[in-house]
Design a protein around this motif. Structure first.
Motif, short mmCIF file in Angstrom:
data_model
loop_
_atom_site.label_atom_id
_atom_site.label_comp_id
_atom_site.label_asym_id
_atom_site.label_seq_id
_atom_site.Cartn_x
_atom_site.Cartn_y
_atom_site.Cartn_z
N SER A 81 0.82 -1.23 0.00
CA SER A 81 0.00 0.00 0.00
C SER A 81 0.85 1.27 0.00
CB SER A 81 -0.97 0.00 1.19
OG SER A 81 -0.27 0.13 2.41
N SER A 82 2.16 1.13 -0.05
CA SER A 82 2.99 2.34 -0.13
C SER A 82 3.05 2.83 -1.56
CB SER A 82 4.42 2.05 0.34
OG SER A 82 5.23 3.17 0.02
N PRO A 83 2.91 4.15 -1.76
CA PRO A 83 3.06 4.69 -3.12
C PRO A 83 4.52 4.95 -3.48
CG PRO A 83 2.31 6.41 -1.61
CD PRO A 83 2.48 5.16 -0.78
N ASN A 142 11.63 2.99 -3.13
CA ASN A 142 12.12 3.65 -1.90
C ASN A 142 11.32 3.26 -0.67
OD1 ASN A 142 14.13 5.16 -3.24
ND2 ASN A 142 12.54 6.55 -4.00
N SER A 143 10.29 2.47 -0.85
CA SER A 143 9.39 2.16 0.27
C SER A 143 10.01 1.19 1.26
CB SER A 143 8.10 1.56 -0.27
OG SER A 143 7.41 0.90 0.76
N ILE A 144 9.96 1.57 2.52
CA ILE A 144 10.45 0.69 3.59
C ILE A 144 9.45 -0.45 3.84
CG2 ILE A 144 11.21 0.62 6.00
CD1 ILE A 144 12.95 2.59 4.71
N SER A 145 8.16 -0.13 3.82
CA SER A 145 7.18 -1.19 4.11
C SER A 145 7.17 -2.26 3.02
CB SER A 145 5.78 -0.60 4.32
OG SER A 145 5.29 -0.01 3.14
N ILE A 146 7.46 -1.85 1.77
CA ILE A 146 7.54 -2.86 0.70
C ILE A 146 8.76 -3.74 0.92
CG2 ILE A 146 7.83 -3.26 -1.78
CD1 ILE A 146 6.25 -0.70 -2.33
N PRO A 182 2.54 1.66 5.40
CA PRO A 182 3.22 2.90 5.75
C PRO A 182 2.35 3.67 6.73
CG PRO A 182 2.58 2.84 3.39
CD PRO A 182 1.89 1.72 4.08
N LEU A 183 2.92 4.18 7.78
CA LEU A 183 2.12 4.99 8.71
C LEU A 183 1.94 6.38 8.09
CD1 LEU A 183 0.88 4.60 11.58
CD2 LEU A 183 2.70 6.07 12.39
N PHE A 184 0.72 6.73 7.79
CA PHE A 184 0.39 8.04 7.21
C PHE A 184 -0.52 8.77 8.18
CE2 PHE A 184 0.88 7.16 2.32
CZ PHE A 184 2.25 7.08 2.49
N ASN A 185 -0.03 9.87 8.74
CA ASN A 185 -0.83 10.65 9.68
C ASN A 185 -1.49 9.76 10.74
OD1 ASN A 185 -0.19 13.22 8.60
ND2 ASN A 185 -1.44 12.68 6.83
N PHE A 186 -0.63 8.94 11.33
CA PHE A 186 -0.98 8.08 12.46
C PHE A 186 -1.93 6.94 12.10
CE2 PHE A 186 -0.45 12.50 14.07
CZ PHE A 186 0.86 12.34 14.51
N GLY A 217 7.95 6.93 10.52
CA GLY A 217 9.04 7.89 10.71
C GLY A 217 9.52 7.96 12.14
N ALA A 218 8.60 7.81 13.09
CA ALA A 218 8.94 7.87 14.51
C ALA A 218 8.70 6.50 15.15
CB ALA A 218 8.10 8.95 15.19
N ILE A 219 8.80 6.45 16.47
CA ILE A 219 8.66 5.18 17.20
C ILE A 219 7.29 5.11 17.87
CG2 ILE A 219 9.53 3.88 19.19
CD1 ILE A 219 12.28 4.90 18.52
N TYR A 220 6.61 3.98 17.66
CA TYR A 220 5.26 3.81 18.22
C TYR A 220 5.11 2.55 19.06
CZ TYR A 220 4.17 7.59 15.08
OH TYR A 220 4.17 8.80 14.45
N SER A 221 6.10 1.66 19.04
CA SER A 221 5.95 0.41 19.81
C SER A 221 6.05 0.68 21.31
CB SER A 221 7.02 -0.60 19.39
OG SER A 221 8.31 -0.08 19.67
C1 LIG Z 1 1.74 11.55 3.94
C2 LIG Z 1 2.69 11.03 4.99
C3 LIG Z 1 2.29 11.00 6.30
C4 LIG Z 1 3.15 10.49 7.26
N1 LIG Z 1 2.72 10.42 8.56
C5 LIG Z 1 3.54 9.91 9.49
C6 LIG Z 1 3.10 9.80 10.84
O1 LIG Z 1 1.99 10.14 11.21
N2 LIG Z 1 3.97 9.29 11.75
C7 LIG Z 1 5.22 8.87 11.40
O2 LIG Z 1 5.96 8.41 12.26
N3 LIG Z 1 5.65 8.94 10.13
C8 LIG Z 1 4.84 9.45 9.18
N4 LIG Z 1 5.27 9.50 7.88
C9 LIG Z 1 6.56 8.88 7.53
C10 LIG Z 1 6.32 7.48 6.98
O3 LIG Z 1 5.61 6.68 7.90
C11 LIG Z 1 7.64 6.81 6.64
O4 LIG Z 1 8.28 7.58 5.64
C12 LIG Z 1 7.46 5.38 6.16
O5 LIG Z 1 8.72 4.89 5.73
C13 LIG Z 1 6.46 5.29 5.03
O6 LIG Z 1 6.39 3.95 4.55
P1 LIG Z 1 6.96 3.58 3.10
O7 LIG Z 1 8.44 3.89 3.15
O8 LIG Z 1 6.69 2.15 2.95
O9 LIG Z 1 6.24 4.44 2.11
C14 LIG Z 1 4.44 10.03 6.90
C15 LIG Z 1 4.83 10.09 5.56
C16 LIG Z 1 3.97 10.58 4.61
C17 LIG Z 1 4.41 10.60 3.16
#
Ligand SMILES: Cc1cc2nc3c(=O)[nH]c(=O)nc-3n(C[C@H](O)[C@H](O)[C@H](O)COP(=O)(O)O)c2cc1C
Length: 196
Positions: A9-11, A15-19, A92-96, A139-143
């Protein structure tokens, strides 16, 4: 030998970490269960549309024609879940929370009558005997720590899968990927923690 469904589900593509984390889980599963089949769907590249009236009607009543395009696609997504022994989901965590594309996929598969049913005793999940792995990148730590309560992705997905009958859920986290002290090691640390 297992049937594995990998939901991306990562766009962010390569570069995607979740992928990368999801791929590592799939690789370990295939090594553990030689001869396994892997079906990959990418809901970021090929998104399910938001639900519209025709699909709601088609999935909640018997009135709609069975060749409704949205229903056919939704049924295919349900069948992919039913056929899988193991479902790996890149998150990917997007806006929590989870990406809206992943939510749209869930809205297409978590359907009454096929994924769960209502009974006099409450709700009963119909998707049983499966294993789910969540490959979460943030991006941050949630565990643990001060942001723990801000994670509405993994706890939400765990509840949704519990609801439809899946109890065997493993969450693997690449976390702190945007933190200077963790960004270079977060993914490898997560990969090293995968237990299949
Ligand atoms: C739109 C958007 C929202 C994000 N929101 C958060 C967030 O709420 N908390 C966080 O820790 N990281 C956030 N990030 C960072 C992503 O979680 C991080 O880059 C992660 O690697 C995304 O997964 P992906 O690499 O598989 O795409 C956000 C990134 C994007 C692009």
């Amino acid at each position: 030998m297992k049937n594995i469904l990998h939901v991306i589900s990562s766009p962010s593509g390569e570069n995607s970490i979740s992928i990368k984390l999801g791929n590592a889980i799939v690789e370990k599963l295939v090594a553990e269960y030689p001869g396994s089949s892997v079906i990959e769907i990418n809901v970021a590249k090929d998104p399910f549309p938001h639900l519209e009236e025709n699909l709601i009607k088609a999935t909640r009543s018997s009135a709609a024609p069975s060749d409704d395009e949205a229903l056919v696609r939704s049924n295919k997504a349900v069948q992919q879940i039913k056929d899988a022994d193991i479902i790996v989901i890149g998150v990917p965590l997007f806006n929590f929370s989870i990406p809206s594309t992943l939510k749209a996929w869930l809205d297409n598969v978590v359907r009454p009558g096929v994924a769960f049913t209502y009974s006099e005793n409450g709700v009963q999940g119909l998707i049983t005997g499966k294993q789910v792995y969540l490959a979460v990148a943030s991006g941050a730590i949630y565990s643990e720590g001060p942001m723990k309560d801000f994670d509405f992705a993994a706890p939400y997905l765990e509840k949704v899968f519990n609801f439809i009958g899946v109890t065997d859920i493993t969450t693997v986290r690449a976390e702190g990927v945007n933190m200077p002290n963790l960004k270079d090691i977060a993914l490898q640390k997560a990969i090293d923690s995968i237990a299949v």
